[in-house]
Design a protein around this motif. Sequence first.
Motif, PDB file in Angstrom:
ATOM      1  N   ARG A   1      37.308  43.238  32.814  1.00 53.03           N
ATOM      2  CA  ARG A   1      38.596  42.915  33.429  1.00 53.03           C
ATOM      3  C   ARG A   1      38.414  42.790  34.941  1.00 53.03           C
TER       4      ARG A   1
ATOM      5  N   GLN B   1      35.055  42.342  39.471  1.00 60.19           N
ATOM      6  CA  GLN B   1      35.034  42.548  38.026  1.00 60.19           C
ATOM      7  C   GLN B   1      34.610  43.968  37.706  1.00 60.19           C
TER       8      GLN B   1
ATOM      9  N   ARG C   1      36.743  48.164  41.133  1.00 56.20           N
ATOM     10  CA  ARG C   1      36.247  48.092  39.740  1.00 56.20           C
ATOM     11  C   ARG C   1      36.998  49.061  38.845  1.00 56.20           C
ATOM     12  N   GLU C   2      37.235  50.262  39.333  1.00 55.90           N
ATOM     13  CA  GLU C   2      37.967  51.235  38.531  1.00 55.90           C
ATOM     14  C   GLU C   2      39.397  50.770  38.274  1.00 55.90           C
TER      15      GLU C   2
ATOM     16  N   ASP D   1      39.413  48.276  35.507  1.00 54.83           N
ATOM     17  CA  ASP D   1      39.196  48.885  34.189  1.00 54.83           C
ATOM     18  C   ASP D   1      40.362  49.730  33.711  1.00 54.83           C
ATOM     19  N   THR D   2      41.017  50.458  34.617  1.00 60.08           N
ATOM     20  CA  THR D   2      42.006  51.462  34.196  1.00 60.08           C
ATOM     21  C   THR D   2      43.429  51.166  34.644  1.00 60.08           C
TER      22      THR D   2
ATOM     23  N   GLY E   1      33.613  47.143  34.877  1.00 60.11           N
ATOM     24  CA  GLY E   1      32.631  47.278  33.807  1.00 60.11           C
ATOM     25  C   GLY E   1      33.147  46.816  32.454  1.00 60.11           C
ATOM     26  N   SER E   2      34.466  46.814  32.266  1.00 56.42           N
ATOM     27  CA  SER E   2      35.068  46.399  31.002  1.00 56.42           C
ATOM     28  C   SER E   2      35.185  44.879  30.889  1.00 56.42           C
TER      29      SER E   2
ATOM     30  N   ASP F   1      42.331  39.447  32.657  1.00 59.53           N
ATOM     31  CA  ASP F   1      41.168  39.243  31.797  1.00 59.53           C
ATOM     32  C   ASP F   1      40.245  38.158  32.336  1.00 59.53           C
TER      33      ASP F   1
END
Length: 142
Positions: free
Chosen positions: A31, A26, A126-127, A130-131, A28-29, A58
């Motif tokens: 997602r 997961q 994780r990145e 998020d992106t 930080g956002s 999500d």
Amino acid sequence: MVTTRTFPFSPRSATALRVGDLVAVQGGSGRWSCLQVLELRLRARTAFVVGLLDWQGDASPTAETVAGCAPSVRALTRIEVFTEAGLTVLGSVPPSDAGQEAWFGPGYVGKRTRVWGWQATVRIAREYADTGRVPYARDQDG
């Protein structure tokens, strides 16, 4: 004898993993992204090859939602993604990595390889969650 496994679980050794095991990460956002165990070396206890699947969501991934997703990048990593970062194996599906070069074996000798420490593995996943971008993407071709 094949032992039945109960998901989720957090292995203490790479010998408990199987090719196809899925690992949810997961960002930080909120997602999610998903790693998949792609290669194991016989009796290796600490290192294994993982692929970052071409998937974001999500909600935490399931075997059904990531089945058929190909790894966008693969790297050698360490068991500490479980023992230190606290990630868990949530299920397993056959990898969709046909045509990608294997890490282990004589065919890979002399080629450039990617190695991620356990912290880098978690950070990159994780990145991506998020992106939608793989960090260091310009390095993907070599």
